[in-house]
Design an enzyme around this catalytic site. Structure first.
Site, mmCIF file in Angstrom:
data_model
loop_
_atom_site.group_PDB
_atom_site.id
_atom_site.type_symbol
_atom_site.label_atom_id
_atom_site.label_comp_id
_atom_site.label_asym_id
_atom_site.label_seq_id
_atom_site.Cartn_x
_atom_site.Cartn_y
_atom_site.Cartn_z
ATOM 1 N N ARG A 173 -36.325 3.739 -48.734
ATOM 2 C CA ARG A 173 -36.094 5.034 -48.108
ATOM 3 C C ARG A 173 -36.403 6.132 -49.113
ATOM 4 N NH1 ARG A 173 -36.492 2.866 -44.061
ATOM 5 N NH2 ARG A 173 -35.098 2.771 -42.252
ATOM 6 N N HIS A 190 -45.480 5.196 -44.650
ATOM 7 C CA HIS A 190 -44.408 4.337 -44.108
ATOM 8 C C HIS A 190 -45.036 3.199 -43.300
ATOM 9 C CE1 HIS A 190 -39.932 4.386 -42.730
ATOM 10 N NE2 HIS A 190 -40.361 3.154 -42.950
ATOM 11 N N GLU A 222 -40.768 12.472 -43.550
ATOM 12 C CA GLU A 222 -41.758 11.502 -43.090
ATOM 13 C C GLU A 222 -43.105 12.148 -42.773
ATOM 14 O OE1 GLU A 222 -41.204 7.602 -42.475
ATOM 15 O OE2 GLU A 222 -40.576 8.579 -44.303
#
Length: 331
Positions: free
Chosen positions: A241, A289, A270
């Site tokens: 994360r 990601h 993100e």
């Protein structure tokens, strides 16, 4: 009590980013459940569409205390992912609602991506490919590069993904050490992993691979002090994360040569702006990601999340109860 035979449980999906959610639909069709997928953008939208739901399935949407308190029929919350930082687990627990996730769908994929980032950044693969595209044919643009054999691979967090990454690092001849305050040495002896303090992992590792969940305890745990402990020639890998790293401190450590480079699959936000200084650096590789993704992992994720909902609403014990409430309330 078991579920009433004439009752059709309602499952609401708050949001999703998949090309197809047919695997969800297939599981719920077989179970005889009513499945309602949405793309909610606000708390108000979630409350409106889920007010009569027996279970809420969530991807990225935030499930806050406000939402939980407004869903009196909800008996189960399942996230189709690993991390639970977008769900107020404490509020769900207080309401007696079990919360579950799918922690095992992408172990192979994420661990492989961590190793991929390590190999790419230590070999300076981004520089090699870019300079060839620019018309250069010279390996020396990457000097110095060192082999990873006999180097130390340090894990911050030693769960299933980290352990799988450890095996792969060991296959390259690396020695593995790890920080995990919830483990004892005898639990990892068979994996040939030596447990250390966070400071020792930072000081001794040639590559630090982050595998920590994002919690109040781990938020920005990789900070200026941690980078100060690291070797100047060491690399940082993060497939966990983004929020566990203080990114201003990371940028400074990279710019000053305090560490040699970083391979990042996750960021605190993100997305990344085109002019972000991290994108201008030769010693940084960033992927969007993507560590979790393979066709196999995506299918497993979708089916496993839906199967967990079915188990819970049918009165069976949950496979992965995150808040340790193993059963959903039954009608």
């Amino acid at each position: 009590m078991s579920i009433k035979l004439d009752y059709k449980p309602v499952v609401v999906l708050t949001d999703y980013m998949y090309d197809s959610i047919q695997p969800f639909q297939d599981v719920y069709d077989r179970a005889g459940f009513e499945f309602r997928p949405y793309q909610c953008k606000t708390a108000e939208e979630i409350i409106q569409v889920a007010k009569d739901a027996d279970a809420v399935q969530v991807h990225f949407a935030k499930i806050t205390k406000e939402i939980i308190d407004a869903l009196p029929k909800c008996r189960l919350i399942v996230r189709s992912a690993v991390g639970m930082d977008n769900i107020d687990v404490a509020a769900a627990t207080a309401a007696g609602i079990p919360v579950a996730n799918v922690p095992d769908y992408g172990i192979e994929d994420v661990s492989t991506h961590a190793i991929l980032l390590m190999l790419a950044i230590t070999k300076k693969f981004n520089i090699l490919t870019r300079t060839v595209q620019e018309g250069m044919w010279d390996y020396a643009v990457t000097k110095p590069v060192h082999r990873i054999q006999n180097r130390v691979f340090g894990l911050m967090g030693c769960g299933a993904i980290a352990r799988c990454a450890a095996k792969k690092a060991q296959a390259f001849g690396m020695r593995v050490i790890a920080y995990d305050p919830y483990l004892k040495q005898d639990q990892v002896n068979d994996l040939d992993i030596i447990l250390k303090s966070a400071k020792e992992v930072a000081q001794e590792s040639d590559v630090v691979s982050v595998h920590l969940p994002l919690t109040s305890e781990t938020k920005e745990i990789i900070d200026r002090e941690f980078f100060g402990w690291m070797k100047p020639g060491a690399f940082l890998i993060n497939t966990a994360r983004g929020g566990v790293i203080q990114e201003r401190d990371l940028l400074q450590a990279l710019q000053t040569g305090q560490i040699a480079g970083a391979g990042l699959d996750v960021l605190s936000q993100e997305y990344i702006e085109k002019d972000d200084p991290l994108l201008q650096m030769n010693n940084v590789i960033i992927t969007p990601h993507a560590a979790w993704y393979s066709e196999e992992a995506e299918f497993t994720l979708l089916t496993s999340a839906a199967e967990e909902v079915v188990r819970g609403l049918n009165g069976e014990p949950l496979k992965h109860p995150f808040n340790k409430i193993p059963y959903a309330k039954q009608l």
